[in-house]
Write a protein that holds these residues in place. Structure first.
Motif, PDB file in Angstrom:
ATOM      1  N   THR A 251      50.448 -27.918  88.633  1.00  0.00           N
ATOM      2  CA  THR A 251      49.450 -28.021  87.573  1.00  0.00           C
ATOM      3  C   THR A 251      48.349 -27.020  87.889  1.00  0.00           C
ATOM      4  N   ARG A 252      47.368 -26.956  87.016  1.00  0.00           N
ATOM      5  CA  ARG A 252      46.273 -26.019  87.260  1.00  0.00           C
ATOM      6  C   ARG A 252      44.946 -26.691  86.944  1.00  0.00           C
ATOM      7  N   ARG A 253      43.922 -26.173  87.616  1.00  0.00           N
ATOM      8  CA  ARG A 253      42.559 -26.591  87.383  1.00  0.00           C
ATOM      9  C   ARG A 253      41.772 -25.383  86.877  1.00  0.00           C
ATOM     10  N   SER A 254      40.462 -25.532  86.776  1.00  0.00           N
ATOM     11  CA  SER A 254      39.665 -24.450  86.182  1.00  0.00           C
ATOM     12  C   SER A 254      39.719 -23.159  86.989  1.00  0.00           C
ATOM     13  N   ASP A 255      39.779 -23.279  88.332  1.00  0.00           N
ATOM     14  CA  ASP A 255      39.746 -22.059  89.140  1.00  0.00           C
ATOM     15  C   ASP A 255      40.855 -21.999  90.180  1.00  0.00           C
ATOM     16  N   HIS A 256      41.822 -22.925  90.134  1.00  0.00           N
ATOM     17  CA  HIS A 256      42.911 -22.879  91.106  1.00  0.00           C
ATOM     18  C   HIS A 256      44.140 -23.592  90.550  1.00  0.00           C
ATOM     19  N   VAL A 257      45.252 -23.355  91.242  1.00  0.00           N
ATOM     20  CA  VAL A 257      46.534 -23.964  90.888  1.00  0.00           C
ATOM     21  C   VAL A 257      46.912 -24.928  92.010  1.00  0.00           C
ATOM     22  N   VAL A 258      47.494 -26.079  91.635  1.00  0.00           N
ATOM     23  CA  VAL A 258      47.855 -27.115  92.608  1.00  0.00           C
ATOM     24  C   VAL A 258      49.368 -27.308  92.599  1.00  0.00           C
ATOM     25  N   LEU A 259      49.955 -27.305  93.808  1.00  0.00           N
ATOM     26  CA  LEU A 259      51.374 -27.582  93.983  1.00  0.00           C
ATOM     27  C   LEU A 259      51.533 -28.867  94.776  1.00  0.00           C
ATOM     28  N   VAL A 260      52.497 -29.689  94.363  1.00  0.00           N
ATOM     29  CA  VAL A 260      52.908 -30.845  95.159  1.00  0.00           C
ATOM     30  C   VAL A 260      54.292 -30.510  95.693  1.00  0.00           C
ATOM     31  N   ALA A 261      54.349 -30.061  96.973  1.00  0.00           N
ATOM     32  CA  ALA A 261      55.584 -29.531  97.558  1.00  0.00           C
ATOM     33  C   ALA A 261      56.234 -30.574  98.442  1.00  0.00           C
ATOM     34  N   ASP A 262      57.580 -30.567  98.454  1.00  0.00           N
ATOM     35  CA  ASP A 262      58.301 -31.588  99.216  1.00  0.00           C
ATOM     36  C   ASP A 262      58.604 -31.143 100.644  1.00  0.00           C
ATOM     37  N   ASP A 263      57.987 -30.064 101.098  1.00  0.00           N
ATOM     38  CA  ASP A 263      58.175 -29.616 102.475  1.00  0.00           C
ATOM     39  C   ASP A 263      56.961 -28.804 102.888  1.00  0.00           C
ATOM     40  N   ARG A 264      56.741 -28.677 104.192  1.00  0.00           N
ATOM     41  CA  ARG A 264      55.592 -27.922 104.680  1.00  0.00           C
ATOM     42  C   ARG A 264      55.808 -26.435 104.387  1.00  0.00           C
ATOM     43  N   PRO A 265      54.878 -25.809 103.684  1.00  0.00           N
ATOM     44  CA  PRO A 265      55.046 -24.371 103.368  1.00  0.00           C
ATOM     45  C   PRO A 265      55.003 -23.525 104.632  1.00  0.00           C
TER      46      PRO A 265
ATOM     47  N   TYR B 244      57.591 -42.366  90.150  1.00  0.00           N
ATOM     48  CA  TYR B 244      58.961 -42.126  90.592  1.00  0.00           C
ATOM     49  C   TYR B 244      59.895 -41.900  89.392  1.00  0.00           C
ATOM     50  N   ALA B 245      59.739 -42.691  88.372  1.00  0.00           N
ATOM     51  CA  ALA B 245      60.605 -42.557  87.193  1.00  0.00           C
ATOM     52  C   ALA B 245      60.381 -41.214  86.511  1.00  0.00           C
ATOM     53  N   ARG B 246      59.149 -40.829  86.377  1.00  0.00           N
ATOM     54  CA  ARG B 246      58.855 -39.549  85.709  1.00  0.00           C
ATOM     55  C   ARG B 246      59.308 -38.363  86.547  1.00  0.00           C
ATOM     56  N   SER B 247      59.190 -38.484  87.865  1.00  0.00           N
ATOM     57  CA  SER B 247      59.626 -37.371  88.723  1.00  0.00           C
ATOM     58  C   SER B 247      61.137 -37.196  88.660  1.00  0.00           C
ATOM     59  N   GLU B 248      61.861 -38.315  88.584  1.00  0.00           N
ATOM     60  CA  GLU B 248      63.311 -38.219  88.437  1.00  0.00           C
ATOM     61  C   GLU B 248      63.677 -37.561  87.108  1.00  0.00           C
ATOM     62  N   ALA B 249      62.898 -37.825  86.059  1.00  0.00           N
ATOM     63  CA  ALA B 249      63.189 -37.237  84.742  1.00  0.00           C
ATOM     64  C   ALA B 249      63.054 -35.722  84.754  1.00  0.00           C
ATOM     65  N   VAL B 250      62.157 -35.205  85.603  1.00  0.00           N
ATOM     66  CA  VAL B 250      61.984 -33.743  85.672  1.00  0.00           C
ATOM     67  C   VAL B 250      62.751 -33.154  86.845  1.00  0.00           C
ATOM     68  N   GLY B 251      63.566 -33.979  87.521  1.00  0.00           N
ATOM     69  CA  GLY B 251      64.421 -33.462  88.582  1.00  0.00           C
ATOM     70  C   GLY B 251      63.729 -33.261  89.909  1.00  0.00           C
ATOM     71  N   HIS B 252      62.715 -34.047  90.215  1.00  0.00           N
ATOM     72  CA  HIS B 252      62.015 -33.900  91.496  1.00  0.00           C
ATOM     73  C   HIS B 252      61.991 -35.246  92.217  1.00  0.00           C
ATOM     74  N   ASP B 253      62.182 -35.209  93.539  1.00  0.00           N
ATOM     75  CA  ASP B 253      62.240 -36.430  94.351  1.00  0.00           C
ATOM     76  C   ASP B 253      60.895 -36.649  95.037  1.00  0.00           C
ATOM     77  N   LEU B 254      60.178 -37.672  94.611  1.00  0.00           N
ATOM     78  CA  LEU B 254      58.873 -37.970  95.200  1.00  0.00           C
ATOM     79  C   LEU B 254      58.971 -38.944  96.376  1.00  0.00           C
ATOM     80  N   HIS B 255      60.167 -39.370  96.763  1.00  0.00           N
ATOM     81  CA  HIS B 255      60.309 -40.319  97.855  1.00  0.00           C
ATOM     82  C   HIS B 255      60.134 -39.651  99.209  1.00  0.00           C
TER      83      HIS B 255
ATOM     84  N   SER C 286      58.237 -36.973 102.062  1.00  0.00           N
ATOM     85  CA  SER C 286      56.869 -36.571 102.388  1.00  0.00           C
ATOM     86  C   SER C 286      56.520 -35.311 101.607  1.00  0.00           C
ATOM     87  N   HIS C 287      55.260 -35.229 101.174  1.00  0.00           N
ATOM     88  CA  HIS C 287      54.831 -34.085 100.371  1.00  0.00           C
ATOM     89  C   HIS C 287      53.561 -33.476 100.941  1.00  0.00           C
ATOM     90  N   TYR C 288      53.333 -32.230 100.555  1.00  0.00           N
ATOM     91  CA  TYR C 288      52.126 -31.505 100.921  1.00  0.00           C
ATOM     92  C   TYR C 288      51.443 -31.046  99.636  1.00  0.00           C
TER      93      TYR C 288
END
Length: 592
Positions: free
Chosen positions: A413-427, A365-376, A378-380
């Motif tokens: 972030t990214r992995r070897s063959d894909h990119v991962v998003l932690v989104a705060d709303d259902r896409p 939570y502290a780190r997410s606030e530092a980068v301007g993102h609210d992790l409180h 629901s996320h997808y």
């Protein structure tokens, strides 16, 4: 020159008594230039008045070759003489006259031996001969070689000496006239050169002044804010043309000036890359259609494009200078923005990597606030894979921009063959996929989305859900698009990588004979059966998806009945076979 003056118009002039008798008259004639010439006289006729006419003609003639020719043609006016040869000194060398006679070679050697002095000359059949120097105040002008059949009298020698002196004086005057003319031409040349240099100096001063003005303005912009908007405003002020900045991918970042397109056209990725390559191969700004374009690329890395819209083709060297200075001023700004983006992206990645692996909530939570993102909230978890694109930083940035463009607030972030998003709303079901298809130039991509995640400790599990949704989509008939885990139905329990031994046993019981048959005969009975169920038992659709004839499909289905011992018309056998083919595709990882 001598050849052009051989034709003369003769005019008889009255003598002092007014008579026109040939014996007492003085004859004169004019050259083609209008200069009077005395007529050639017989050796015995030495009228001093003819010499006076010759002398005046010599002094009225500005050409050295013509003076020498006149003296040679009318040497007989001074006595029983014949001109054997004549020479003019040009550039330190004695140049023979075109009128030199048949003994010119021997005479020439003798003249050179005299080394500027007068001296005797021997010519066959001519007992008396002399090489007479034509001298002026400046030195030797040339030679006149004269011969006679008899020894001249003292009076004839005096007349000859007078003719030589007058010829030399005329040559001195001609040389002086030539020098004055050459000096005048040189003076004019120097004046013209001075004028040209003055103009160049004026232009250089003006150019330097403009350069200083451009440099000063850009320095002020850099010192004040150095923003993209400030630079395009300054460039528009200097050139009067609309100025714009695009990012590396062709999206507008700043525009100053009239005629801004609204909306700004979406760039074509392939064509934009081709344009960047073409501009990068050239030195300096490049005109492409109605734009004058330069790349902002410190240290060789393209960070953006700076351009002027020049519809009328008015850009000149001053415009190019201003554009180059503006690009140089923009480079530090874009470099700074790129560095900030990289730092932000790195922080995002580190946070997402920890979330996917599992981390304590307080720190997250502290780190997410530092980068301007609210992790409180629901996320997808969203997993993006584009097979024709390596999951490098460039592709990760592309995914991030596409997500932002469709209104998704996310960490990445990214992995070897894909990119991962932690989104705060259902896409949205298609928005992210369509945005990425436009930005990458290809629709061959797959997106998997997890169920909603209300706790940070559940993120690793939901990451597996997103991967499972992506894998199911990738192995389905329509393998490109977006799949949500909570819409998988039966597939939710058939995740790849799980140890479902009972399911594997079930698959072997239902499909084991078909799998063995395919292995032994390199056939595709299991795949045919899977496609048949995917198409809802429709013969035409199944045959088309397998690219085989309808009769071939009938044959295969009959062989499947024979080999497996199952009846496709039986409800229970049909259900077991359909579930088994689904498990076979997901659990065993067999190709679709």
């Amino acid at each position: 020159m001598a050849g052009s003056r051989t034709h003369s118009a003769y005019h008889r002039c009255p003598d002092r008594a007014g008579s026109l008798s040939p014996g007492s008259a003085r004859w004169r004639y004019t050259t083609a230039r209008g200069q009077p010439r005395p007529p050639a006289r017989a050796p015995a006729d030495h009228d001093p008045r003819d010499l006076m006419v010759l002398f005046r003609t010599l002094f009225d003639t500005p050409d050295e070759d013509e003076i020498l020719r006149l003296a040679m043609d009318h040497i007989a006016a001074a006595g029983p003489y014949r001109a054997e040869a004549g020479y003019l000194k040009v550039g330190g060398a004695l140049v023979p006259s075109p009128r030199n006679g048949q003994h010119a070679s021997a005479v020439g050697r003798r003249v050179r031996q005299l080394a500027g002095q007068d001296g005797p000359v021997t010519v066959p059949g001519r007992p008396w001969g002399r090489a007479l120097g034509l001298r002026g105040l400046e030195g030797l002008h040339g030679y006149l070689v004269v011969t006679s059949r008899s020894r001249p009298t003292e009076a004839e020698r005096s007349l000859l000496a007078t003719l030589v002196r007058h010829t030399a004086a005329a040559l001195s005057a001609a040389f002086a006239h030539r020098r004055r003319r050459d000096d005048a031409l040189e003076l004019q040349r120097l004046r013209d050169e001075r004028t040209a240099l003055q103009r160049q100096l004026i232009c250089a001063v003006a150019e330097l002044g403009y350069q200083r003005a451009v440099h000063a303005l850009m320095a002020d912009v850099a010192a004040s804010s150095g923003s993209e908007e400030a630079i395009t405003r300054a460039l528009h002020r200097l050139t009067g043309l609309p100025a714009l900045v695009e990012d590396r991918f062709g999206r507008l970042r700043s525009w100053t000036g009239p005629s801004r397109p609204d909306p700004y056209p979406e760039p074509d990725p392939v064509r934009h890359d081709e344009m960047l390559h073409a501009v990068a191969c050239q030195a300096g700004p490049v005109r492409i259609k109605d734009r004058l374009i330069t790349l902002v690329r410190p240290h060789g890395e393209i960070l953006g494009v700076l351009a002027l819209v020049d519809v009328r083709g008015e850009a000149d060297e001053h415009t190019v200078l201003a554009l180059e200075h503006a690009a140089a001023s923009l480079a530090p700004e874009l470099t700074h923005l790129r560095d900030l983006a990289e730092v932000e992206l790195r922080l995002h990645r580190e946070l997402v990597d920890d979330l996917l692996a599992g981390t304590d909530e307080a720190s997250a939570y502290a780190r997410s606030e530092a980068v301007g993102h609210d992790l409180h909230r629901s996320h997808y978890i969203v997993v993006v894979q584009w097979p024709n694109r390596i999951a490098d930083d460039s592709f990760a940035q592309t995914v991030g921009r596409a997500a932002a463009a469709v209104g998704m607030r996310s960490l990445l972030t990214r992995r070897s063959d894909h990119v991962v998003l932690v989104a705060d709303d259902r896409p949205h079901a298609r928005a992210l996929y369509e945005a990425l298809a436009r930005k990458t130039g290809t629709r061959s991509g797959t997106i998997g989305v997890s169920a909603p995640c209300d706790s940070l400790t559940d993120i690793p599990h939901h990451y597996q859900e997103a991967q499972r949704a992506l894998e199911v989509r990738r192995r389905s008939r329509e393998r490109y698009g977006t799949t949500f885990f909570d819409e998988l139905g039966l597939y939710r329990i058939l995740g790849p990588g799980n140890d479902y031994r009972e399911l594997e046993t079930f698959v072997h019981e239902c499909l084991g004979q078909l799998i063995d048959y395919d292995s032994r005969h390199h056939a595709a009975m299991v795949e045919t059966l899977s496609r048949y169920f995917d198409c809802g038992g429709n013969y035409d659709e199944t045959a088309e998806s397998l690219a085989i004839h309808r009769s071939t499909l009938r044959y295969r289905l009959q062989r499947i009945r024979d080999i497996s011992g199952n009846d496709l018309a039986n409800v229970e056998d049909r259900l077991n076979l359909q579930v088994a083919t689904r498990v076979w595709k997901i659990v065993l990882g067999s190709p679709s």
